[in-house]
Design a protein around this motif. Sequence first.
Motif, PDB file in Angstrom:
ATOM      1  N   ILE A 144       0.866  -1.183   0.000  1.00 56.70           N
ATOM      2  CA  ILE A 144       0.000   0.000   0.000  1.00 56.70           C
ATOM      3  C   ILE A 144       0.897   1.227   0.000  1.00 56.70           C
ATOM      4  O   ILE A 144       1.768   1.371   0.854  1.00 56.70           O
ATOM      5  CB  ILE A 144      -0.940   0.019   1.221  1.00 56.70           C
ATOM      6  CG1 ILE A 144      -1.948  -1.135   1.150  1.00 56.70           C
ATOM      7  CG2 ILE A 144      -1.667   1.355   1.315  1.00 56.70           C
ATOM      8  CD1 ILE A 144      -2.838  -1.238   2.373  1.00 56.70           C
ATOM      9  N   ASP A 145       0.695   2.101  -0.966  1.00 54.68           N
ATOM     10  CA  ASP A 145       1.419   3.360  -1.060  1.00 54.68           C
ATOM     11  C   ASP A 145       0.386   4.467  -0.923  1.00 54.68           C
ATOM     12  O   ASP A 145      -0.382   4.729  -1.843  1.00 54.68           O
ATOM     13  CB  ASP A 145       2.156   3.445  -2.400  1.00 54.68           C
ATOM     14  CG  ASP A 145       3.071   4.656  -2.477  1.00 54.68           C
ATOM     15  OD1 ASP A 145       2.954   5.554  -1.615  1.00 54.68           O
ATOM     16  OD2 ASP A 145       3.895   4.708  -3.393  1.00 54.68           O
ATOM     17  N   ASP A 146       0.324   5.094   0.232  1.00 52.16           N
ATOM     18  CA  ASP A 146      -0.737   6.039   0.563  1.00 52.16           C
ATOM     19  C   ASP A 146      -0.116   7.347   1.032  1.00 52.16           C
ATOM     20  O   ASP A 146      -0.240   7.749   2.173  1.00 52.16           O
ATOM     21  CB  ASP A 146      -1.626   5.427   1.651  1.00 52.16           C
ATOM     22  CG  ASP A 146      -2.869   6.249   1.893  1.00 52.16           C
ATOM     23  OD1 ASP A 146      -3.217   7.084   1.040  1.00 52.16           O
ATOM     24  OD2 ASP A 146      -3.501   6.072   2.938  1.00 52.16           O
ATOM     25  N   ARG A 147       0.565   8.019   0.126  1.00 49.58           N
ATOM     26  CA  ARG A 147       1.279   9.252   0.472  1.00 49.58           C
ATOM     27  C   ARG A 147       0.374  10.463   0.320  1.00 49.58           C
ATOM     28  O   ARG A 147      -0.447  10.519  -0.575  1.00 49.58           O
ATOM     29  CB  ARG A 147       2.484   9.426  -0.425  1.00 49.58           C
ATOM     30  CG  ARG A 147       3.544   8.412  -0.188  1.00 49.58           C
ATOM     31  CD  ARG A 147       4.717   8.698  -1.073  1.00 49.58           C
ATOM     32  NE  ARG A 147       4.944   7.565  -1.942  1.00 49.58           N
ATOM     33  CZ  ARG A 147       5.972   7.472  -2.753  1.00 49.58           C
ATOM     34  NH1 ARG A 147       6.842   8.444  -2.824  1.00 49.58           N
ATOM     35  NH2 ARG A 147       6.128   6.428  -3.498  1.00 49.58           N
ATOM     36  N   PHE A 152       4.770 -11.352   1.992  1.00 48.39           N
ATOM     37  CA  PHE A 152       5.449 -10.065   2.020  1.00 48.39           C
ATOM     38  C   PHE A 152       4.387  -8.977   2.057  1.00 48.39           C
ATOM     39  O   PHE A 152       3.420  -9.021   1.294  1.00 48.39           O
ATOM     40  CB  PHE A 152       6.341  -9.889   0.785  1.00 48.39           C
ATOM     41  CG  PHE A 152       6.900  -8.504   0.660  1.00 48.39           C
ATOM     42  CD1 PHE A 152       7.987  -8.110   1.427  1.00 48.39           C
ATOM     43  CD2 PHE A 152       6.321  -7.582  -0.196  1.00 48.39           C
ATOM     44  CE1 PHE A 152       8.497  -6.824   1.330  1.00 48.39           C
ATOM     45  CE2 PHE A 152       6.824  -6.285  -0.299  1.00 48.39           C
ATOM     46  CZ  PHE A 152       7.917  -5.922   0.473  1.00 48.39           C
ATOM     47  N   ALA A 153       4.561  -8.005   2.940  1.00 48.56           N
ATOM     48  CA  ALA A 153       3.633  -6.883   3.015  1.00 48.56           C
ATOM     49  C   ALA A 153       4.415  -5.604   3.290  1.00 48.56           C
ATOM     50  O   ALA A 153       5.376  -5.608   4.069  1.00 48.56           O
ATOM     51  CB  ALA A 153       2.598  -7.111   4.114  1.00 48.56           C
ATOM     52  N   ALA A 154       4.016  -4.517   2.634  1.00 47.95           N
ATOM     53  CA  ALA A 154       4.695  -3.236   2.819  1.00 47.95           C
ATOM     54  C   ALA A 154       3.669  -2.112   2.859  1.00 47.95           C
ATOM     55  O   ALA A 154       2.692  -2.120   2.102  1.00 47.95           O
ATOM     56  CB  ALA A 154       5.690  -2.996   1.684  1.00 47.95           C
ATOM     57  N   LEU A 155       3.900  -1.153   3.744  1.00 51.10           N
ATOM     58  CA  LEU A 155       3.070   0.051   3.848  1.00 51.10           C
ATOM     59  C   LEU A 155       3.965   1.279   3.729  1.00 51.10           C
ATOM     60  O   LEU A 155       4.997   1.376   4.395  1.00 51.10           O
ATOM     61  CB  LEU A 155       2.355   0.107   5.203  1.00 51.10           C
ATOM     62  CG  LEU A 155       1.199  -0.856   5.427  1.00 51.10           C
ATOM     63  CD1 LEU A 155       0.781  -0.829   6.890  1.00 51.10           C
ATOM     64  CD2 LEU A 155       0.024  -0.474   4.555  1.00 51.10           C
ATOM     65  N   ASP A 156       3.564   2.200   2.872  1.00 52.34           N
ATOM     66  CA  ASP A 156       4.250   3.477   2.739  1.00 52.34           C
ATOM     67  C   ASP A 156       3.203   4.557   2.941  1.00 52.34           C
ATOM     68  O   ASP A 156       2.379   4.805   2.061  1.00 52.34           O
ATOM     69  CB  ASP A 156       4.914   3.584   1.366  1.00 52.34           C
ATOM     70  CG  ASP A 156       5.788   4.821   1.253  1.00 52.34           C
ATOM     71  OD1 ASP A 156       5.783   5.657   2.185  1.00 52.34           O
ATOM     72  OD2 ASP A 156       6.485   4.952   0.241  1.00 52.34           O
TER      73      ASP A 156
END
Length: 128
Positions: free
Chosen positions: A32-35, A81-85
């Motif tokens: 998730i890329d929530d900038r 694999f999970a990533a949050l930005d």
Amino acid sequence: MPDFEFSFNDINQTAVNTALGGNATSAQAAAIDDRDTFFDSGDSWDWSSGAPDINVQVDTNVINQTAVNTALDGDAHSSQFAALDDRDTVVDQGSHDSSDLNFHIDTNLINQTAVNTAVDLDHLFPFG
């Protein structure tokens, strides 16, 4: 210049694999890329010209990953694999600044569950 961002991001991934005489394998990837970027290059608030600039970001980001792999006479594998930005950036280049308002409220949650079971049928019963 007011800026408001309200976002809800939800990723649910489920993998169920069963193998008889083979391998049960699963792989999951989530990002998730929530900038929120707030850029103000004008003359910002001074006491004689008006209200302050306001930036509000309220985020809820949820990633759920579940893997259940069962192998009879084989191997059971899983990878997740999970990533949050979830960045909040405020750039203010005004020349008459006073207090601009920036609010960043976020809730980030990653749940990962893996259950891998491998049964060797050749050696399951010792007197077979």
